[in-house]
Scaffold this motif. Structure first.
Motif, PDB file in Angstrom:
ATOM      1  N   GLU A 162       0.827  -1.207   0.000  1.00  0.00           N
ATOM      2  CA  GLU A 162       0.000   0.000   0.000  1.00  0.00           C
ATOM      3  C   GLU A 162       0.859   1.255   0.000  1.00  0.00           C
ATOM      4  O   GLU A 162       0.564   2.233  -0.697  1.00  0.00           O
ATOM      5  CB  GLU A 162      -0.920  -0.019   1.226  1.00  0.00           C
ATOM      6  N   ILE A 163       1.947   1.233   0.767  1.00  0.00           N
ATOM      7  CA  ILE A 163       2.864   2.390   0.796  1.00  0.00           C
ATOM      8  C   ILE A 163       3.430   2.628  -0.591  1.00  0.00           C
ATOM      9  O   ILE A 163       3.490   3.769  -1.074  1.00  0.00           O
ATOM     10  CB  ILE A 163       3.987   2.135   1.814  1.00  0.00           C
ATOM     11  N   THR A 164       3.854   1.557  -1.266  1.00  0.00           N
ATOM     12  CA  THR A 164       4.423   1.676  -2.616  1.00  0.00           C
ATOM     13  C   THR A 164       3.400   2.271  -3.583  1.00  0.00           C
ATOM     14  O   THR A 164       3.730   3.155  -4.395  1.00  0.00           O
ATOM     15  CB  THR A 164       4.882   0.290  -3.113  1.00  0.00           C
ATOM     16  N   LEU A 183       7.956   9.255   1.494  1.00  0.00           N
ATOM     17  CA  LEU A 183       9.071   8.319   1.655  1.00  0.00           C
ATOM     18  C   LEU A 183       9.881   8.623   2.906  1.00  0.00           C
ATOM     19  O   LEU A 183      10.240   7.708   3.670  1.00  0.00           O
ATOM     20  CB  LEU A 183       9.981   8.369   0.423  1.00  0.00           C
ATOM     21  N   VAL A 184      10.182   9.909   3.133  1.00  0.00           N
ATOM     22  CA  VAL A 184      10.950  10.299   4.323  1.00  0.00           C
ATOM     23  C   VAL A 184      10.188   9.899   5.593  1.00  0.00           C
ATOM     24  O   VAL A 184      10.767   9.379   6.555  1.00  0.00           O
ATOM     25  CB  VAL A 184      11.261  11.825   4.318  1.00  0.00           C
ATOM     26  N   ALA A 185       8.876  10.158   5.577  1.00  0.00           N
ATOM     27  CA  ALA A 185       8.059   9.816   6.746  1.00  0.00           C
ATOM     28  C   ALA A 185       8.065   8.315   7.003  1.00  0.00           C
ATOM     29  O   ALA A 185       8.224   7.860   8.142  1.00  0.00           O
ATOM     30  CB  ALA A 185       6.630  10.309   6.527  1.00  0.00           C
ATOM     31  N   VAL A 186       7.900   7.536   5.935  1.00  0.00           N
ATOM     32  CA  VAL A 186       7.843   6.080   6.079  1.00  0.00           C
ATOM     33  C   VAL A 186       9.171   5.526   6.588  1.00  0.00           C
ATOM     34  O   VAL A 186       9.208   4.718   7.530  1.00  0.00           O
ATOM     35  CB  VAL A 186       7.457   5.423   4.741  1.00  0.00           C
ATOM     36  N   GLN A 300      -6.773  12.283   2.332  1.00  0.00           N
ATOM     37  CA  GLN A 300      -7.317  10.938   2.547  1.00  0.00           C
ATOM     38  C   GLN A 300      -6.234   9.881   2.411  1.00  0.00           C
ATOM     39  O   GLN A 300      -6.175   8.923   3.197  1.00  0.00           O
ATOM     40  CB  GLN A 300      -8.448  10.668   1.545  1.00  0.00           C
ATOM     41  N   PHE A 301      -5.357  10.065   1.401  1.00  0.00           N
ATOM     42  CA  PHE A 301      -4.260   9.110   1.236  1.00  0.00           C
ATOM     43  C   PHE A 301      -3.332   9.113   2.446  1.00  0.00           C
ATOM     44  O   PHE A 301      -2.847   8.070   2.880  1.00  0.00           O
ATOM     45  CB  PHE A 301      -3.456   9.419  -0.035  1.00  0.00           C
ATOM     46  N   MET A 302      -3.063  10.321   2.989  1.00  0.00           N
ATOM     47  CA  MET A 302      -2.195  10.403   4.165  1.00  0.00           C
ATOM     48  C   MET A 302      -2.840   9.693   5.367  1.00  0.00           C
ATOM     49  O   MET A 302      -2.166   8.984   6.113  1.00  0.00           O
ATOM     50  CB  MET A 302      -1.922  11.866   4.528  1.00  0.00           C
ATOM     51  N   ILE A 303      -4.142   9.869   5.535  1.00  0.00           N
ATOM     52  CA  ILE A 303      -4.844   9.198   6.638  1.00  0.00           C
ATOM     53  C   ILE A 303      -4.787   7.681   6.440  1.00  0.00           C
ATOM     54  O   ILE A 303      -4.462   6.923   7.356  1.00  0.00           O
ATOM     55  CB  ILE A 303      -6.304   9.684   6.726  1.00  0.00           C
ATOM     56  N   GLN A 304      -5.102   7.250   5.198  1.00  0.00           N
ATOM     57  CA  GLN A 304      -5.100   5.824   4.904  1.00  0.00           C
ATOM     58  C   GLN A 304      -3.709   5.226   4.992  1.00  0.00           C
ATOM     59  O   GLN A 304      -3.543   4.063   5.359  1.00  0.00           O
ATOM     60  CB  GLN A 304      -5.687   5.572   3.504  1.00  0.00           C
ATOM     61  N   LEU A 305      -2.687   6.030   4.668  1.00  0.00           N
ATOM     62  CA  LEU A 305      -1.317   5.529   4.706  1.00  0.00           C
ATOM     63  C   LEU A 305      -0.844   5.352   6.140  1.00  0.00           C
ATOM     64  O   LEU A 305      -0.241   4.339   6.491  1.00  0.00           O
ATOM     65  CB  LEU A 305      -0.387   6.493   3.965  1.00  0.00           C
ATOM     66  N   PHE A 306      -1.122   6.353   6.981  1.00  0.00           N
ATOM     67  CA  PHE A 306      -0.589   6.300   8.336  1.00  0.00           C
ATOM     68  C   PHE A 306      -1.412   5.419   9.275  1.00  0.00           C
ATOM     69  O   PHE A 306      -0.917   5.030  10.326  1.00  0.00           O
ATOM     70  CB  PHE A 306      -0.441   7.715   8.909  1.00  0.00           C
ATOM     71  N   LEU A 307      -2.647   5.105   8.865  1.00  0.00           N
ATOM     72  CA  LEU A 307      -3.389   4.116   9.667  1.00  0.00           C
ATOM     73  C   LEU A 307      -2.690   2.751   9.639  1.00  0.00           C
ATOM     74  O   LEU A 307      -2.352   2.201  10.694  1.00  0.00           O
ATOM     75  CB  LEU A 307      -4.828   4.002   9.168  1.00  0.00           C
ATOM     76  N   PRO A 308      -2.421   2.193   8.442  1.00  0.00           N
ATOM     77  CA  PRO A 308      -1.681   0.915   8.437  1.00  0.00           C
ATOM     78  C   PRO A 308      -0.246   1.071   8.906  1.00  0.00           C
ATOM     79  O   PRO A 308       0.325   0.158   9.488  1.00  0.00           O
ATOM     80  CB  PRO A 308      -1.737   0.467   6.972  1.00  0.00           C
ATOM     81  N   LEU A 309       0.361   2.260   8.641  1.00  0.00           N
ATOM     82  CA  LEU A 309       1.738   2.469   9.071  1.00  0.00           C
ATOM     83  C   LEU A 309       1.803   2.486  10.596  1.00  0.00           C
ATOM     84  O   LEU A 309       2.694   1.889  11.204  1.00  0.00           O
ATOM     85  CB  LEU A 309       2.290   3.775   8.503  1.00  0.00           C
ATOM     86  N   GLY A 310       0.825   3.205  11.195  1.00  0.00           N
ATOM     87  CA  GLY A 310       0.761   3.188  12.660  1.00  0.00           C
ATOM     88  C   GLY A 310       0.499   1.787  13.170  1.00  0.00           C
ATOM     89  O   GLY A 310       1.070   1.347  14.168  1.00  0.00           O
TER      90      GLY A 310
END
Length: 595
Positions: A162-164, A183-186, A300-310
């Motif tokens: 999902e991140i990719t 990328l930096v955040a991840v 929305q992408f940032m929310i969806q990205l950091f939910l699984p990342l968190g």
């Protein structure tokens, strides 16, 4: 003494190689795994579509002429958004339901494997183990396995995928700035989580060690409940237990504070990166290069990205914790029993039941030699008693006959077959024992008797009860044979437990009978009753009797006197008295003590 599996250093690194043990369980249910992965792909596809649906909906609503917007188009976009949301949740739940069977089967298989392995370990291991801590390690280990299987397959790889995808969408649609921030955040989040979780694993280990120690202390104290009462040591036991609980409390506090540091650092990285993304998007909306819908899409992408990342951070922490939990269990599986069946070991062929100890020497340790060149033969149907002072090695002979240990020198044969060359199962099936201390299961009297032959019919069990003269006692109980005996049989007296043990052995019907000081803990009245029952069941069987009280073996066909691990005399009761040796001296001593 074998090292305890609780001795793992708190700061030691996790052994990631144990993950390979899980692969066969995934391959065993590969079809379910593939169906679950298909559901995963559909769920991820739905969640990636949602931001684009939101963007189109916002841009449509933000248009100059809302009146021109067709109601059907608006309704279609709203329904598509709702459908994507439902598909994401539905396929996620379906995935978990399908894969649940895989994890449950793996937990069952591994739990059974550990259970069988622990039973296969030698007596030396069980004499040194701590029951409470061992049970807790197995419980945590099987639970950790379920977590590992689920999240390795369905969280780590899908989150990376999902991140990719998100980075690719942002790069091609909105430029390098958004992709670079992502990328930096991840990478920052991943590296911080990796090092911080590695650092705090030692606290998880400390907490588990303290938890196992406190549980061991509680179980040990409760198993010895009567002893605690005899010596009025309730306060002493409570103080010892509280000391273990204090260690557990301190370990929990360290674990909680380290978790606070990890969560705080992760939250800071997420907040900084989301602020940067929203700030850049807002600036570009103001400049007119992005629409309001693009702003919503990026958000929305940032929310969806950091939910699984968190969640990935949580998963990584839990995986490390689970690895620490199951490490002890796999260390347990790695322990090799000292006594094993030889390759190609055959079944013991039961014919007559002749026993021969041939020049047997044995010591529990190199410094503690027990038996020295013991020669002892028991003919088919013969009753041979082994007597001697405490520590002479009498009970050690029984342990060697059951092959709980292997002799250091010499060999033991049954009907001419070396017992080290036959399977342990067939060997022990040929021998019945009435031990000095009968331990019963917390079940009914009837089921405790049936334990001698679990497949026996109810009628066979009742016959064994009658032959052991246990029926009169059972008839006096309100619940009869369905009376629960309590943990370790504590609700029954010593004589009653011995009768259950005799009935159990009668039901087994082995050609060889062993009586290991079976009446030493009984009063004289119970002893005479039990001796009568033992004589009855020993008829027609080869019998080896380990005795402390000489009066219980005067009818033996032969009496062997053991002293300091050596056979010093052998003969009948009358013959040994006439020779006026060690046996005669021991007999006079016991007779004088009774007078």
């Amino acid at each position: 003494m074998r090292p305890s599996h609780h001795d793992t250093e708190p700061g030691a690194r996790i052994n990631w190689r144990i993950v390979k043990h899980l692969i066969p369980y995934l391959l065993e249910s590969r079809q379910r795994v593939l169906w679950a992965l298909a559901c995963l792909v559909l769920a991820k596809a739905a969640i990636l579509v949602i931001p684009f649906l939101l963007k189109n909906l916002v841009d449509a609503l933000d248009g100059a002429d809302l009146a021109a917007l067709a109601p059907t188009l608006l309704l279609g976009m709203v329904l598509a958004y709702g459908g994507a949301r439902f598909a994401n949740v539905f396929f996620g739940e379906l995935r978990d339901t399908i894969f649940g069977r895989v994890t449950e089967r793996a937990m069952r298989r591994i739990g059974l494997q550990v259970f069988r392995h622990v039973h296969a370990l030698d007596l030396d291991y069980h004499l040194n183990r701590r029951t409470g801590g061992l049970a807790r390690d197995i419980e945590r280990g099987t639970t950790g396995i379920s977590f590992l299987m689920r999240f390795f397959v369905f969280n780590i790889a899908p989150t990376l995928f999902e991140i990719t995808m998100v980075v690719g969408i942002l790069l091609f649609n909105y430029g390098a700035g958004f992709a670079l921030i992502t990328l930096v955040a991840v990478f920052s989040y991943g590296l911080f989580s990796l090092y911080a979780t590695e650092w705090r694993t030692r606290f998880v280990r400390e907490m588990n060690a303290a938890d196992s120690a406190s549980n061991t202390r509680a179980v040990d104290s409760l198993l010895n409940f009567e002893t605690v009462k005899y010596f009025t040591n309730e306060a002493f036991e409570a103080e010892r237990y509280d000391r273990e609980l204090a260690r557990w409390e301190q370990a929990r506090r360290k674990n909680r504070l380290s978790l606070f540091g990890l969560n705080g650092g992760q939250a800071l990285i997420i907040a900084i990166s989301q602020t940067a993304m929203i700030g850049l998007a807002a600036w570009q909306v103001r400049a007119g290069t992005l629409t309001l819908g693009d702003f919503v899409l990026i958000n929305q992408f940032m929310i969806q990205l950091f939910l699984p990342l968190g969640f990935l951070g949580f998963v990584f922490r839990e995986i490390k914790g689970s690895m620490a939990n199951i490490e002890n269990m796999f260390e347990l599986l790695a322990i090799k029993p000292k006594v094993v069946d030889r390759p190609g070991a055959g079944q013991l062929v039961q014919t007559r039941g002749a026993i021969r100890f041939q020049d047997v020497s044995f010591g529990y340790t190199a410094e503690r030699q027990i038996l020295h060149g013991v020669d002892l033969a028991v003919s088919p149907g013969e009753k041979v008693a082994v007597v001697g002072p405490s520590g002479s090695g009498k009970s050690t002979l029984v342990k060697l006959l059951f092959r709980f240990y292997d002799p250091d020198a010499g060999c033991i044969t049954i009907d001419g077959q070396d017992i080290s060359r036959v399977t342990q199962g067939s060997l022990r099936q040929a021998i019945g024992i009435v031990p000095q201390d009968t331990v019963l299961f917390n079940d009914t009297i009837f089921e405790n008797v049936r334990y001698g032959a679990p497949d026996a019919s109810d009628e066979s069990v009742r016959e064994a009860i009658r032959l052991a003269h246990l029926d009169a006692f059972i008839d006096s109980l309100p619940a009869g044979a369905d009376t629960l005996v309590g943990e370790r049989g504590l609700k029954l007296s010593g004589g009653e437990k011995q009768r259950v043990s005799i009935a159990r052995t009668i039901l087994k019907r082995p050609p060889i009978m062993v009586f290991d000081e079976a009446t030493s803990s009984l009063d004289s009245h119970s002893e005479q009753a039990i001796l009568g029952a033992l004589r009855e069941i020993a008829q027609g069987h080869t019998s080896l009797v380990i005795a402390h009280r000489l009066s219980t073996v005067v009818d033996a066909d032969r009496i062997v006197v053991l002293e300091q691990g050596r056979v010093i005399e052998s003969g009948t009761h009358d013959g040994l008295l006439a020779s006026d040796g060690s046996y005669a001296a021991l007999w006079r001593k016991q007779q004088n003590a009774q007078d």
